[in-house]
Design an enzyme around this catalytic site. Structure first.
Site, PDB file in Angstrom:
ATOM      1  N   LYS A 106       3.775  11.741   4.837  1.00  0.00           N
ATOM      2  CA  LYS A 106       4.729  11.442   5.919  1.00  0.00           C
ATOM      3  C   LYS A 106       5.943  10.699   5.375  1.00  0.00           C
ATOM      4  O   LYS A 106       7.082  11.054   5.655  1.00  0.00           O
ATOM      5  CB  LYS A 106       4.032  10.583   6.978  1.00  0.00           C
ATOM      6  CG  LYS A 106       4.978   9.923   7.958  1.00  0.00           C
ATOM      7  CD  LYS A 106       4.251   9.089   8.978  1.00  0.00           C
ATOM      8  CE  LYS A 106       4.035   7.636   8.612  1.00  0.00           C
ATOM      9  NZ  LYS A 106       5.239   6.801   8.629  1.00  0.00           N
ATOM     10  N   ASN A 107       5.683   9.679   4.566  1.00  0.00           N
ATOM     11  CA  ASN A 107       6.796   8.834   4.109  1.00  0.00           C
ATOM     12  C   ASN A 107       7.666   9.506   3.050  1.00  0.00           C
ATOM     13  O   ASN A 107       8.766   9.029   2.766  1.00  0.00           O
ATOM     14  CB  ASN A 107       6.263   7.491   3.596  1.00  0.00           C
ATOM     15  CG  ASN A 107       5.800   6.600   4.734  1.00  0.00           C
ATOM     16  OD1 ASN A 107       5.995   6.931   5.903  1.00  0.00           O
ATOM     17  ND2 ASN A 107       5.185   5.480   4.398  1.00  0.00           N
TER      18      ASN A 107
ATOM     19  N   ARG B  64      11.504   3.932  13.262  1.00  0.00           N
ATOM     20  CA  ARG B  64      12.376   3.182  12.357  1.00  0.00           C
ATOM     21  C   ARG B  64      13.027   4.085  11.306  1.00  0.00           C
ATOM     22  O   ARG B  64      14.182   3.871  10.926  1.00  0.00           O
ATOM     23  CB  ARG B  64      11.548   2.081  11.678  1.00  0.00           C
ATOM     24  CG  ARG B  64      12.350   1.283  10.680  1.00  0.00           C
ATOM     25  CD  ARG B  64      11.540   0.147  10.109  1.00  0.00           C
ATOM     26  NE  ARG B  64      12.194  -0.408   8.943  1.00  0.00           N
ATOM     27  CZ  ARG B  64      13.163  -1.307   8.980  1.00  0.00           C
ATOM     28  NH1 ARG B  64      13.593  -1.759  10.139  1.00  0.00           N
ATOM     29  NH2 ARG B  64      13.713  -1.745   7.867  1.00  0.00           N
TER      30      ARG B  64
ATOM     31  N   CYS C 200       6.661   0.818  14.209  1.00  0.00           N
ATOM     32  CA  CYS C 200       5.500  -0.064  14.282  1.00  0.00           C
ATOM     33  C   CYS C 200       5.920  -1.497  14.539  1.00  0.00           C
ATOM     34  O   CYS C 200       6.937  -1.956  14.033  1.00  0.00           O
ATOM     35  CB  CYS C 200       4.745  -0.061  12.950  1.00  0.00           C
ATOM     36  SG  CYS C 200       3.769   1.400  12.668  1.00  0.00           S
TER      37      CYS C 200
ATOM     38  N   ARG D  47      11.727  -6.385  11.332  1.00  0.00           N
ATOM     39  CA  ARG D  47      12.096  -5.458  10.250  1.00  0.00           C
ATOM     40  C   ARG D  47      13.573  -5.170  10.368  1.00  0.00           C
ATOM     41  O   ARG D  47      13.979  -4.143  10.889  1.00  0.00           O
ATOM     42  CB  ARG D  47      11.277  -4.166  10.338  1.00  0.00           C
ATOM     43  CG  ARG D  47       9.833  -4.371  10.034  1.00  0.00           C
ATOM     44  CD  ARG D  47       9.054  -3.110  10.303  1.00  0.00           C
ATOM     45  NE  ARG D  47       9.027  -2.206   9.174  1.00  0.00           N
ATOM     46  CZ  ARG D  47       8.412  -1.035   9.201  1.00  0.00           C
ATOM     47  NH1 ARG D  47       7.832  -0.622  10.288  1.00  0.00           N
ATOM     48  NH2 ARG D  47       8.410  -0.249   8.130  1.00  0.00           N
ATOM     49  N   PRO D  48      14.400  -6.091   9.895  1.00  0.00           N
ATOM     50  CA  PRO D  48      15.844  -5.902  10.021  1.00  0.00           C
ATOM     51  C   PRO D  48      16.336  -4.734   9.159  1.00  0.00           C
ATOM     52  O   PRO D  48      15.605  -4.208   8.316  1.00  0.00           O
ATOM     53  CB  PRO D  48      16.420  -7.224   9.528  1.00  0.00           C
ATOM     54  CG  PRO D  48      15.347  -7.886   8.742  1.00  0.00           C
ATOM     55  CD  PRO D  48      14.044  -7.312   9.171  1.00  0.00           C
TER      56      PRO D  48
ATOM     57  N   ASP E 176      19.424  -5.141   7.609  1.00  0.00           N
ATOM     58  CA  ASP E 176      20.573  -5.753   6.926  1.00  0.00           C
ATOM     59  C   ASP E 176      20.772  -5.241   5.494  1.00  0.00           C
ATOM     60  O   ASP E 176      21.900  -5.029   5.053  1.00  0.00           O
ATOM     61  CB  ASP E 176      20.441  -7.294   6.943  1.00  0.00           C
ATOM     62  CG  ASP E 176      19.098  -7.793   6.459  1.00  0.00           C
ATOM     63  OD1 ASP E 176      18.122  -7.010   6.501  1.00  0.00           O
ATOM     64  OD2 ASP E 176      19.002  -8.957   6.022  1.00  0.00           O
TER      65      ASP E 176
ATOM     66  N   ASP F 106       0.383  -0.715   3.447  1.00  0.00           N
ATOM     67  CA  ASP F 106      -0.107   0.303   4.381  1.00  0.00           C
ATOM     68  C   ASP F 106      -1.613   0.562   4.240  1.00  0.00           C
ATOM     69  O   ASP F 106      -2.175   1.359   5.000  1.00  0.00           O
ATOM     70  CB  ASP F 106       0.656   1.632   4.181  1.00  0.00           C
ATOM     71  CG  ASP F 106       2.065   1.563   4.746  1.00  0.00           C
ATOM     72  OD1 ASP F 106       2.410   0.549   5.371  1.00  0.00           O
ATOM     73  OD2 ASP F 106       2.832   2.532   4.555  1.00  0.00           O
TER      74      ASP F 106
ATOM     75  N   ARG G 221       1.129   8.984  15.299  1.00  0.00           N
ATOM     76  CA  ARG G 221       2.435   8.999  14.649  1.00  0.00           C
ATOM     77  C   ARG G 221       2.297   9.267  13.159  1.00  0.00           C
ATOM     78  O   ARG G 221       3.213   9.793  12.529  1.00  0.00           O
ATOM     79  CB  ARG G 221       3.114   7.628  14.826  1.00  0.00           C
ATOM     80  CG  ARG G 221       3.786   7.442  16.149  1.00  0.00           C
ATOM     81  CD  ARG G 221       4.605   6.175  16.132  1.00  0.00           C
ATOM     82  NE  ARG G 221       5.230   6.002  14.862  1.00  0.00           N
ATOM     83  CZ  ARG G 221       5.388   4.833  14.239  1.00  0.00           C
ATOM     84  NH1 ARG G 221       4.999   3.727  14.796  1.00  0.00           N
ATOM     85  NH2 ARG G 221       5.957   4.765  13.060  1.00  0.00           N
TER      86      ARG G 221
HETATM   87  C1  UD1 Z   1       8.392   1.845   4.108  1.00  0.00           C
HETATM   88  C2  UD1 Z   1       7.301   2.704   4.688  1.00  0.00           C
HETATM   89  C3  UD1 Z   1       6.226   1.840   5.327  1.00  0.00           C
HETATM   90  C4  UD1 Z   1       5.730   0.800   4.340  1.00  0.00           C
HETATM   91  C5  UD1 Z   1       6.886   0.032   3.720  1.00  0.00           C
HETATM   92  C6  UD1 Z   1       6.460  -0.931   2.614  1.00  0.00           C
HETATM   93  C7  UD1 Z   1       8.485   4.745   5.294  1.00  0.00           C
HETATM   94  C8  UD1 Z   1       8.992   5.632   6.380  1.00  0.00           C
HETATM   95  N1  UD1 Z   1       7.886   3.605   5.672  1.00  0.00           N
HETATM   96  O1  UD1 Z   1       8.990   1.138   5.204  1.00  0.00           O
HETATM   97  O2  UD1 Z   1       5.163   2.688   5.736  1.00  0.00           O
HETATM   98  O3  UD1 Z   1       4.888  -0.107   5.022  1.00  0.00           O
HETATM   99  O4  UD1 Z   1       7.848   0.934   3.148  1.00  0.00           O
HETATM  100  O5  UD1 Z   1       5.777  -0.247   1.629  1.00  0.00           O
HETATM  101  O6  UD1 Z   1       8.583   5.068   4.125  1.00  0.00           O
HETATM  102  N2  UD1 Z   1      13.577  -5.651   5.030  1.00  0.00           N
HETATM  103  C9  UD1 Z   1      14.617  -6.484   5.384  1.00  0.00           C
HETATM  104  N3  UD1 Z   1      15.853  -5.929   5.568  1.00  0.00           N
HETATM  105  C10 UD1 Z   1      16.074  -4.585   5.439  1.00  0.00           C
HETATM  106  C11 UD1 Z   1      15.011  -3.754   5.052  1.00  0.00           C
HETATM  107  C12 UD1 Z   1      13.774  -4.312   4.854  1.00  0.00           C
HETATM  108  O7  UD1 Z   1      14.442  -7.685   5.527  1.00  0.00           O
HETATM  109  O8  UD1 Z   1      17.223  -4.152   5.630  1.00  0.00           O
HETATM  110  C13 UD1 Z   1      12.206  -6.221   4.831  1.00  0.00           C
HETATM  111  C14 UD1 Z   1      11.212  -5.703   5.860  1.00  0.00           C
HETATM  112  O9  UD1 Z   1      11.301  -6.454   7.049  1.00  0.00           O
HETATM  113  C15 UD1 Z   1       9.903  -5.894   5.145  1.00  0.00           C
HETATM  114  C16 UD1 Z   1      10.262  -5.646   3.677  1.00  0.00           C
HETATM  115  O10 UD1 Z   1      11.666  -5.759   3.611  1.00  0.00           O
HETATM  116  O11 UD1 Z   1       9.443  -7.210   5.307  1.00  0.00           O
HETATM  117  C17 UD1 Z   1       9.830  -4.296   3.135  1.00  0.00           C
HETATM  118  O12 UD1 Z   1      10.424  -3.278   3.877  1.00  0.00           O
HETATM  119  P1  UD1 Z   1      10.791  -1.847   3.265  1.00  0.00           P
HETATM  120  O13 UD1 Z   1      10.280  -1.711   1.873  1.00  0.00           O
HETATM  121  O14 UD1 Z   1      12.238  -1.616   3.504  1.00  0.00           O
HETATM  122  O15 UD1 Z   1       9.929  -0.900   4.212  1.00  0.00           O
HETATM  123  P2  UD1 Z   1      10.379   0.383   5.010  1.00  0.00           P
HETATM  124  O16 UD1 Z   1      11.287   1.210   4.176  1.00  0.00           O
HETATM  125  O17 UD1 Z   1      10.823  -0.028   6.369  1.00  0.00           O
END
Ligand code: UD1
Length: 427
Positions: free
Chosen positions: A23-24, A93, A117, A122-123, A125, A306, A399
């Site tokens: 999926k990811n 997301r 989720c 989960r910002p 930024d 995950d 999902r």
């Molecule tokens: C992806 C995966 C998700 C997995 C995660 C971590 C997909 C579709 N989803 O999510 O299943 O749990 O990687 O392996 O591939 N963060 C910020 N600011 C940002 C972006 C992220 O603070 O702009 C923080 C998040 O809140 C979190 C951390 O960074 O605490 C890791 O997030 P990230 O690696 O970006 O996860 P996703 O890409 O959302």
């Protein structure tokens, strides 16, 4: 409302199961098709709700998407919008992964705050910061974020944290930017390597995915392509836990064991036997209870966040006390409360869960938190629990898993999807 009922737990699961496409990996690849007006053929796309939302986003942008089983044909030649409808953003997301490609294609993008989720704040930024470094400008008003950047320019970008989505969005934005982009402290997940392979098959020039430095040489023009998505390592890990928690024997087909190294190491440490043969992986529990473990989640190649909920279910039945520490997300332990309703002894202290193993879990009526791996963890606990378990609010499970119930039935589980009236849930 739908629920998952396990009529009788404590039944060792046996047999073989084919792991679906990731999926990811599929989600950013689908977003990437926006970059170039062309036709794309994707294989091993899992049939699940998040993919349907991604398909709906592509269609809302003016794309044509046909899905037959696990094959998907995408035509992005007539795309006419750079705005992702709010109701779709709220459903997933991963819709933010369109930011980079839409900027690359139209020099414009409009999105709202994403959903998905509920696992802590989960910002987005870092996504915005990365795209700004490529030259995009953003403005926020009334809950919407609009970005402009008709000529993105390559840049050296150092990420504050190896965020998966941020790394992907920058790769997508940089693929057609002018000049070279270097992403340092990049996420190293296998899904990022799959995205690199897909983009390169479109004619992009990207090297380094899988390491912490990715180099993207921007190309003016790309083209349509065909691609087969990698197997889902989290689905595979979930089935390994299903074998371990029910003390059965399961052979997984279509896996890349290398992608599961940290999970495999913990399954072995818990005392289970694993056999790797080509793209298959077999877990044999020999009827034993797991040893207790100390697990900390980390970015890849560390132990995946995950897989944390599923291991919490497994360790509830371990011999001794385990400690699970969640380092990636702030609030990803909601499943602990529901597992406790089934007899698990878990104490959550900040980012850590202290799990005192019990000899037995008991079937119960539990609610899946709004997080898909948490829901899967409750199903796993139900498979190991004495008597009947009913997991409600399963839409989040759907999902992220293709035919979870059907695959578990195939392994001998007494499990089914049921339809519940609201009163039954409340009563
Ligand atoms: C992806 C995966 C998700 C997995 C995660 C971590 C997909 C579709 N989803 O999510 O299943 O749990 O990687 O392996 O591939 N963060 C910020 N600011 C940002 C972006 C992220 O603070 O702009 C923080 C998040 O809140 C979190 C951390 O960074 O605490 C890791 O997030 P990230 O690696 O970006 O996860 P996703 O890409 O959302």
């Amino acid at each position: 409302m739908q629920g998952i009922k396990i009529r009788q737990g404590e039944k060792p699961l046996r047999g073989q199961v084919k792991i679906s496409g990731s999926k990811n990996a599929a989600l950013p690849i689908m977003a990437a098709t926006v970059l170039e007006p062309a036709e794309y053929i994707l294989s091993d796309i899992p049939v699940l709700r998040d993919i349907k939302v991604m398909k709906a986003v592509l269609e809302a942008l003016g794309g044509k998407v046909e899905q037959k089983g696990n094959s998907m044909r995408i035509d992005t030649r007539d795309l006419n919008s750079a705005e992702i409808p709010d109701f779709l953003m709220r459903r997933m997301r991963a819709s933010i992964l369109f930011m980079g490609p839409l900027l690359g294609r139209f020099g414009k993008v409009k999105v709202s705050q994403p959903g998905g989720c509920s696992i802590g704040p989960r910002p987005i930024d870092w996504h915005v910061k990365g795209l700004k470094q490529l030259g995009a400008r953003f403005q926020e008003s009334h809950g919407f974020l609009t970005g402009w950047g008709s000529s993105l320019k390559g840049k050296e970008i150092h990420l504050d944290f190896p965020s998966v989505g941020t790394t992907e969005n920058i790769m997508l934005g940089a693929a057609k930017a002018r000049g070279n982009t270097i992403i340092r402290n990049a996420a190293r997940e296998p899904e990022i390597v799959d995205l690199q392979n897909f983009l390169n098959s479109m004619g992009a020039e990207i090297i380094g995915a899988g390491t912490d430095m990715i180099k993207i040489t921007g190309k003016k023009e790309l083209s349509g392509t065909e691609h087969t998505v990698i197997p889902d390592r989290i689905e595979a890990g979930t089935f390994l836990v299903a074998g371990a928690i029910t003390r059965g024997e399961i052979k997984l087909l279509n896996v890349i064991p290398e992608h599961l190294e940290s999970v495999i190491a913990k399954i072995k440490e818990a005392g289970f036997e694993l056999t790797e043969e080509g793209d298959t992986l077999t877990i044999n529990s020999a009827g034993t209870a797991p040893n207790s473990l100390d697990i900390k989640t980390h970015p890849y190649p560390g132990f995946p966040t995950d897989m944390q909920p599923q291991f919490m279910a497994l360790l509830s039945l371990a011999r001794g006390t385990s400690v699970l520490t969640e380092n990636i997300f702030e609030n990803r332990m909601k499943h602990a409360e529901e597992l406790k309703r089934m007899g698990a002894k878990i104490r959550v202290e900040g980012r850590a869960a202290i799990i005192e193993g019990v000899p037995r879990l008991y079937g119960a009526f539990v609610e899946s938190p709004p997080a898909l791996r948490a829901g899967a963890a409750l199903v796993l606990a139900g498979l190991a629990a004495e008597g009947e378990t009913c997991v409600v609010d399963i839409e989040h499970i759907e999902r992220g898993y293709e035919n979870l119930v059907g695959k578990l039935q195939q392994l001998g589980a007494e499990i089914e999807i049921i339809h519940l009236e609201e009163e039954e849930k409340n009563g």
